[in-house]
Design an enzyme around this catalytic site. Structure first.
Site, PDB file in Angstrom:
ATOM      1  N   GLY B 143       1.048  -1.502  -0.155  1.00  0.00           N
ATOM      2  CA  GLY B 143       0.320  -0.537  -0.362  1.00  0.00           C
ATOM      3  C   GLY B 143       1.126   1.377  -0.237  1.00  0.00           C
ATOM      4  N   ALA B 147       8.811   6.233   2.209  1.00  0.00           N
ATOM      5  CA  ALA B 147       8.933   5.926   3.988  1.00  0.00           C
ATOM      6  C   ALA B 147       9.372   7.242   4.291  1.00  0.00           C
ATOM      7  CB  ALA B 147      10.342   5.398   3.305  1.00  0.00           C
ATOM      8  N   LYS B 198       2.743  -3.302  -9.143  1.00  0.00           N
ATOM      9  CA  LYS B 198       3.002  -1.235  -9.640  1.00  0.00           C
ATOM     10  C   LYS B 198       4.037  -0.930  -9.767  1.00  0.00           C
ATOM     11  CE  LYS B 198       5.122   0.423  -5.700  1.00  0.00           C
ATOM     12  NZ  LYS B 198       5.504  -0.950  -5.143  1.00  0.00           N
ATOM     13  N   ASP B 261      -1.221   2.142  -4.382  1.00  0.00           N
ATOM     14  CA  ASP B 261       0.321   2.331  -3.519  1.00  0.00           C
ATOM     15  C   ASP B 261       0.338   2.539  -6.067  1.00  0.00           C
ATOM     16  OD1 ASP B 261       2.859   2.392  -3.505  1.00  0.00           O
ATOM     17  OD2 ASP B 261       2.840  -0.197  -3.138  1.00  0.00           O
ATOM     18  N   ARG B 270      10.428   6.995  -7.999  1.00  0.00           N
ATOM     19  CA  ARG B 270      11.304   6.950  -9.001  1.00  0.00           C
ATOM     20  C   ARG B 270      10.603   5.797 -10.414  1.00  0.00           C
ATOM     21  NH1 ARG B 270      14.175   4.437  -4.637  1.00  0.00           N
ATOM     22  NH2 ARG B 270      13.393   2.461  -5.174  1.00  0.00           N
TER      23      ARG B 270
END
Lengths: 356, 356
Positions: B143, B147, B198, B261, B270
């Site tokens: 999900g 960070a 994902k 996600d 990224r």
């Protein structure tokens, strides 16, 4: 080639005319009584003043006073009006309607009528002459379709929803272009409920962007992306529940009409901007003022949903069953501050019966 | 209060330590052999150099050489390593593992092993000592969880997936904070397949942003939002199909682990930036160079999926069944240009058996 009559010459109706004209059809684009200036401008210059671009020459802009003539010998009718224009469009087409004339609409909305939630195609069918009422099955287009992008031929896929698969196939074949791809579905209720609800939920998804700005944050990898995405997932879950309880399919809410339109409305739509202002801490009146008179469909649908849920129009569910919807209603209608209730998200009563 | 051992002191592992420490638990944050500099910096200054913030003082950073001591008398173990670190983490914990010790991971990935697709928790279980292998059921978190946002306590909901509902409830209760809310699910396969996929699909969703920039467009309401959202809806559909064929639930792919996600990775990750470069017309090598050495999980998972589909690891489906996945593989692995195949999207063979 066929002749299409489009009612409504605003951004949406005129954008829809572009792929249809591109397929070589004749398009009669009839403005509503509110579109007179647009019609005159298109006639004089060929440029649509709101879309800001030249329309193909095979699109003929006409005044609402010319409708009777324009409605003769057409092969299909489309409504391109906003939800506010739907009563005009239904009344205007009624005398010309035939049961074998394909009718579809890009108008989106959900109304509370006779104690139940009714999607616009059904509301329009109910306004047709008694003799043909039961044999008219209006279809509807939902999914990611920002008008300014369709008019500029930015590629997209949309949902073409209706109860008569044969009619859908006729329309689909006639309006498909390489950049505009309608996908047929008979889940009309699911597609239309999503099309209406997405305007509310996009507002809630955009709260996070405003909260981030309010906290002094700038655009970047670290913002409140996590919160935004958690709200989006809860929005899809609530939409699935509402759709299923009204007789539609959960897969419609996870497809183009749900996830797709939710994403595009959050990123490119008015509703997203409105939600951002609320997330920044502006109160209801201040946020509305910032929108400078733009139509806020989210306020309409939130009002309809509160009325419908209070009246028991969604079997087995109350407003409290949908914590995100309830919070959005409190913020946008009751002027309470944004405090996203994530502790109430993804509770088993909402997730359990969709767990297939 | 409990004692948590977290393996991996990079951004993900250290971010996970924040809510756990906030709940009053003792956290032993043990770096991998690649994390020595991070561990030294946290010990010297309290500041995590990659997260760029002070960690709570109840988080004790330790070198991998101190693991044997750190693994004594712990109540739960978490893996916070990247997928590249999973072999180290599994080998490191194996001698200390007990069947009654809760183990969960935020490491995401899908590997092709012994002719089938295996999610990381199962791969880790297979690497435990034979005596306890069948009774260790690692859980996994999926999900929206960037960070840097979790470490800064930006609110989010995540999925806590595992096969043992009792273990999930123990972990959930211990790590939940007002800003970090794990939602338990026993659809481990669904959550982990989404968590891996994902990264690939977010790349494809971001193509549209790059295409818009390439065409000279700027940020704004009219861009290629429609295309981006149509690709997102197709991504969810393909993820649902893959999940269901591997034994998971379609609703997992429309929830936090899938839609949630996917959205956060497109906007804040990224992979989204990499997809944008490809959409701008850079070739594979140029786009990789632009990422300045960042780990590109999308390339790993695309390689795994091609191998698995070619080997028949997804029952009844070939790579051609998933036109978006196939196109992404051609672009990112075979260096072909971006030409989003929307004419192949939402075909009945993919939509039909999910239509519930």
């Amino acid at each position: 080639m066929a002749t299409f009559l489009i009612l409504g010459a605003g951004m949406m109706g005129s954008a829809l005319a572009v792929p249809i004209a591109d397929r070589g059809h004749e398009v009669r684009l009839v403005g509503s009584p509110l579109d007179e200036e647009i019609v005159e401008a298109v006639r004089a210059t060929g440029v649509h003043p709101r879309l800001g671009l030249q329309l193909p020459s095979t699109i003929r802009a006409l005044s609402h006073r010319e409708l009777d003539g324009a409605a003769q010998n057409v092969d299909a009718v489309a409504f391109g009006v906003s939800s506010a224009g739907i009563e005009w469009a239904a009344r205007a087409i009624a005398p010309h309607m035939r049961s074998d004339l394909p009718l579809f609409m890009i108008t989106k909305g959900l109304i509370f009528e006779d104690g139940r939630l009714v999607c616009l195609p059904d509301a329009v069918a109910a306004r047709m002459p008694a003799a043909i009422r039961s044999s008219v099955h209006p279809a509807a287009i939902a999914g990611p379709c920002i008008a300014g992008e369709i008019a500029r031929k930015v590629p997209t896929c949309v949902v073409l929803a209706g109860r008569d698969a044969g009619v859908l196939e006729v329309i689909r074949e006639q309006i498909t272009t390489p950049y505009y791809r309608p996908v047929p579905t008979t889940d009309l209720v699911g597609a239309e409920v999503c099309a209406a609800l997405k305007n509310a939920y996009a507002m809630g998804i955009a709260f996070a962007t405003g909260m981030h700005e309010r906290a002094g944050g700038t655009l970047g990898s670290i913002a409140m992306h996590n919160l935004e995405s958690a709200v989006m997932a809860q929005a899809v879950l609530e939409m699935q529940q509402i759709v299923v309880r009204l007789g539609g399919k959960a897969s419609t809410a996870s497809g183009l009409a749900g996830v797709g339109d939710l994403d595009v409305t959050t990123n490119g739509g008015r509703t997203g901007r409105f939600g951002k202002w609320l997330g920044m801490g502006l109160d209801r009146a201040q946020a509305i003022e910032k929108m400078q008179g733009a139509t806020l469909e989210c306020l309409e649908i939130l009002t309809v949903m509160r009325t419908a849920l209070d009246a028991g129009a969604i079997p087995g569910r109350s407003l409290q069953s949908f914590p995100l919807l309830e919070h959005m209603i409190h913020v946008a209608l009751d002027d309470r501050p944004v405090e996203v209730p994530i502790a109430q998200f993804f509770q088993p009563d909402l997730t359990a019966d969709l767990a297939s």
